[in-house]
Scaffold this motif. Structure first.
Motif, PDB file in Angstrom:
ATOM      1  N   VAL A 179       6.099 -10.122  -0.032  1.00 28.93           N
ATOM      2  CA  VAL A 179       4.979 -10.782  -0.319  1.00 28.93           C
ATOM      3  C   VAL A 179       5.438 -11.607  -0.982  1.00 28.93           C
ATOM      4  N   GLN A 180       4.767 -12.708  -1.333  1.00 30.44           N
ATOM      5  CA  GLN A 180       3.988 -14.143  -1.421  1.00 30.44           C
ATOM      6  C   GLN A 180       3.769 -13.023  -3.424  1.00 30.44           C
ATOM      7  N   ALA A 181       4.575 -13.945  -4.344  1.00 33.61           N
ATOM      8  CA  ALA A 181       4.175 -13.688  -5.605  1.00 33.61           C
ATOM      9  C   ALA A 181       2.385 -13.991  -6.069  1.00 33.61           C
ATOM     10  N   GLY A 182       2.454 -12.447  -7.146  1.00 33.05           N
ATOM     11  CA  GLY A 182       0.615 -12.401  -6.595  1.00 33.05           C
ATOM     12  C   GLY A 182       0.113 -11.536  -5.605  1.00 33.05           C
ATOM     13  N   GLY A 183       1.108 -11.320  -4.616  1.00 30.97           N
ATOM     14  CA  GLY A 183       0.306 -10.186  -3.584  1.00 30.97           C
ATOM     15  C   GLY A 183       0.756  -9.116  -4.509  1.00 30.97           C
ATOM     16  N   SER A 184       0.363  -7.991  -3.407  1.00 25.43           N
ATOM     17  CA  SER A 184      -0.363  -6.695  -3.728  1.00 25.43           C
ATOM     18  C   SER A 184       0.881  -5.587  -2.188  1.00 25.43           C
ATOM     19  N   LEU A 185       1.761  -4.578  -2.886  1.00 21.13           N
ATOM     20  CA  LEU A 185       2.277  -3.842  -1.453  1.00 21.13           C
ATOM     21  C   LEU A 185       1.738  -2.262  -2.397  1.00 21.13           C
ATOM     22  N   LYS A 235       2.842  -1.949 -16.726  1.00 21.40           N
ATOM     23  CA  LYS A 235       2.025  -1.806 -17.032  1.00 21.40           C
ATOM     24  C   LYS A 235       1.079  -2.929 -17.105  1.00 21.40           C
ATOM     25  N   GLY A 236      -0.573  -2.143 -16.214  1.00 20.80           N
ATOM     26  CA  GLY A 236      -1.486  -2.993 -16.189  1.00 20.80           C
ATOM     27  C   GLY A 236      -1.530  -3.604 -14.830  1.00 20.80           C
ATOM     28  N   ARG A 237       0.173  -3.867 -14.163  1.00 16.40           N
ATOM     29  CA  ARG A 237       0.206  -3.998 -12.631  1.00 16.40           C
ATOM     30  C   ARG A 237       0.740  -3.053 -12.352  1.00 16.40           C
ATOM     31  N   PHE A 238       0.809  -1.866 -12.340  1.00 15.88           N
ATOM     32  CA  PHE A 238       1.159  -0.940 -11.047  1.00 15.88           C
ATOM     33  C   PHE A 238       0.363   1.073 -11.210  1.00 15.88           C
ATOM     34  N   TYR A 277       1.932   7.778  -4.350  1.00 10.59           N
ATOM     35  CA  TYR A 277       1.721   6.435  -3.836  1.00 10.59           C
ATOM     36  C   TYR A 277       2.027   5.543  -5.663  1.00 10.59           C
ATOM     37  N   LEU A 278       2.898   4.428  -5.308  1.00 11.85           N
ATOM     38  CA  LEU A 278       3.309   3.161  -6.408  1.00 11.85           C
ATOM     39  C   LEU A 278       2.198   1.661  -5.245  1.00 11.85           C
ATOM     40  N   GLN A 279       0.521   1.742  -5.999  1.00 11.34           N
ATOM     41  CA  GLN A 279       0.659   0.249  -6.111  1.00 11.34           C
ATOM     42  C   GLN A 279       0.456  -0.919  -6.601  1.00 11.34           C
ATOM     43  N   MET A 280       0.966  -1.406  -6.647  1.00  9.71           N
ATOM     44  CA  MET A 280       1.886  -2.857  -7.134  1.00  9.71           C
ATOM     45  C   MET A 280       0.919  -3.552  -6.955  1.00  9.71           C
ATOM     46  N   ASN A 281       0.417  -4.984  -7.654  1.00  7.00           N
ATOM     47  CA  ASN A 281       0.193  -5.957  -7.747  1.00  7.00           C
ATOM     48  C   ASN A 281       0.317  -7.296  -8.607  1.00  7.00           C
ATOM     49  N   SER A 282       0.118  -8.219  -8.500  1.00  2.00           N
ATOM     50  CA  SER A 282      -0.043  -9.095  -9.470  1.00  2.00           C
ATOM     51  C   SER A 282       1.604  -9.282  -8.956  1.00  2.00           C
ATOM     52  N   PRO A 326       8.634 -12.312  -8.367  1.00  2.00           N
ATOM     53  CA  PRO A 326       9.596 -12.213  -8.226  1.00  2.00           C
ATOM     54  C   PRO A 326      11.283 -11.330  -9.094  1.00  2.00           C
ATOM     55  N   GLU A 327      11.296 -11.003  -9.707  1.00  4.32           N
ATOM     56  CA  GLU A 327      11.517  -9.820 -10.837  1.00  4.32           C
ATOM     57  C   GLU A 327      11.312  -8.934  -9.791  1.00  4.32           C
ATOM     58  N   ASP A 328      10.230  -8.820  -9.763  1.00  5.38           N
ATOM     59  CA  ASP A 328      10.022  -7.283  -9.326  1.00  5.38           C
ATOM     60  C   ASP A 328      10.903  -6.933  -7.544  1.00  5.38           C
ATOM     61  N   THR A 329      11.784  -7.287  -7.222  1.00  3.35           N
ATOM     62  CA  THR A 329      12.743  -8.171  -5.643  1.00  3.35           C
ATOM     63  C   THR A 329      13.431  -6.776  -6.232  1.00  3.35           C
ATOM     64  N   ALA A 330      13.373  -5.598  -5.897  1.00  9.37           N
ATOM     65  CA  ALA A 330      14.681  -4.561  -5.502  1.00  9.37           C
ATOM     66  C   ALA A 330      14.337  -3.527  -4.930  1.00  9.37           C
ATOM     67  N   VAL A 331      15.364  -2.483  -5.011  1.00  7.70           N
ATOM     68  CA  VAL A 331      15.006  -1.915  -3.647  1.00  7.70           C
ATOM     69  C   VAL A 331      14.429  -0.703  -4.783  1.00  7.70           C
ATOM     70  N   TYR A 332      13.520   0.096  -3.813  1.00  4.98           N
ATOM     71  CA  TYR A 332      12.195   1.365  -5.321  1.00  4.98           C
ATOM     72  C   TYR A 332      12.728   2.970  -4.186  1.00  4.98           C
ATOM     73  N   TYR A 333      12.802   3.546  -5.021  1.00  2.00           N
ATOM     74  CA  TYR A 333      13.341   5.177  -5.021  1.00  2.00           C
ATOM     75  C   TYR A 333      12.191   5.623  -5.737  1.00  2.00           C
ATOM     76  N   CYS A 334      11.407   6.604  -4.703  1.00  2.00           N
ATOM     77  CA  CYS A 334      10.998   8.058  -4.741  1.00  2.00           C
ATOM     78  C   CYS A 334      11.942   8.633  -6.031  1.00  2.00           C
ATOM     79  N   ALA A 335      11.453   9.715  -6.592  1.00  2.00           N
ATOM     80  CA  ALA A 335      12.321  11.011  -7.313  1.00  2.00           C
ATOM     81  C   ALA A 335      11.535  12.202  -7.913  1.00  2.00           C
ATOM     82  N   LEU A 336      12.225  12.772  -7.741  1.00  2.00           N
ATOM     83  CA  LEU A 336      11.574  14.833  -8.588  1.00  2.00           C
ATOM     84  C   LEU A 336      12.857  14.726  -9.539  1.00  2.00           C
ATOM     85  N   SER A 337      11.585  15.230 -10.281  1.00  2.00           N
ATOM     86  CA  SER A 337      12.658  15.695 -11.981  1.00  2.00           C
ATOM     87  C   SER A 337      12.212  17.112 -12.060  1.00  2.00           C
TER      88      SER A 337
END
Length: 126
Positions: free
Chosen positions: A12-18, A65-68, A80-85, A88-99
């Motif tokens: 996604v481009q910067a400023g976009g959402s996933l 905070k305020g974006r996700f 779910y994880l709604q990610m807005n705004s 580029p520094e948000d680029t990563a592999v994202y993992y869900c987890a239980l604890s």
């Protein structure tokens, strides 16, 4: 056996959402906190947000905070994880987890995670 299956990553481009989804199956799910982590190349896995299965209380790290927004649909056993705004520094592999436990300040710690999802790549272009 508890299983977590993630979906929703992409480019996604910067400023976009996933929106990331994490389908959870298994027994005893209400005893867990659910959350999201991410890991960028060359960096440690980083806690982002968590939510209680029963009461739904949430906590976020300052960087998102305020974006996700973390949420869950108990009827669908999905988190779910709604990610807005996105940046580029948000680029990563994202993992869900239980604890079953939290740190003294309410965050989830990677060393305490009982179950991980397989990870989904999120790439944000500038």
């Amino acid at each position: 056996q508890v299983q977590l299956v993630e979906s929703g990553g992409g480019l996604v481009q910067a400023g976009g959402s996933l929106r990331l989804s994490c389908g959870v199956s298994g027994r005893g799910l209400t005893q867990y906190f659910m959350g999201w982590f991410r890991q960028a190349p060359g960096k440690e896995r980083e806690f982002l947000a968590r939510i209680g299965w029963s009461r739904g209380g949430t906590l976020y790290v300052e960087s998102v905070k305020g974006r996700f927004t973390i949420s869950r649909d108990n009827a669908k056993n999905t988190m779910y994880l709604q990610m807005n705004s996105l940046k580029p520094e948000d680029t990563a592999v994202y993992y869900c987890a239980l604890s079953r436990s939290l740190s003294d300040i309410g965050t989830m710690r990677a060393r305490d995670i009982a179950y991980w999802g397989q990870g989904t790549q999120v790439s944000v272009s500038s």
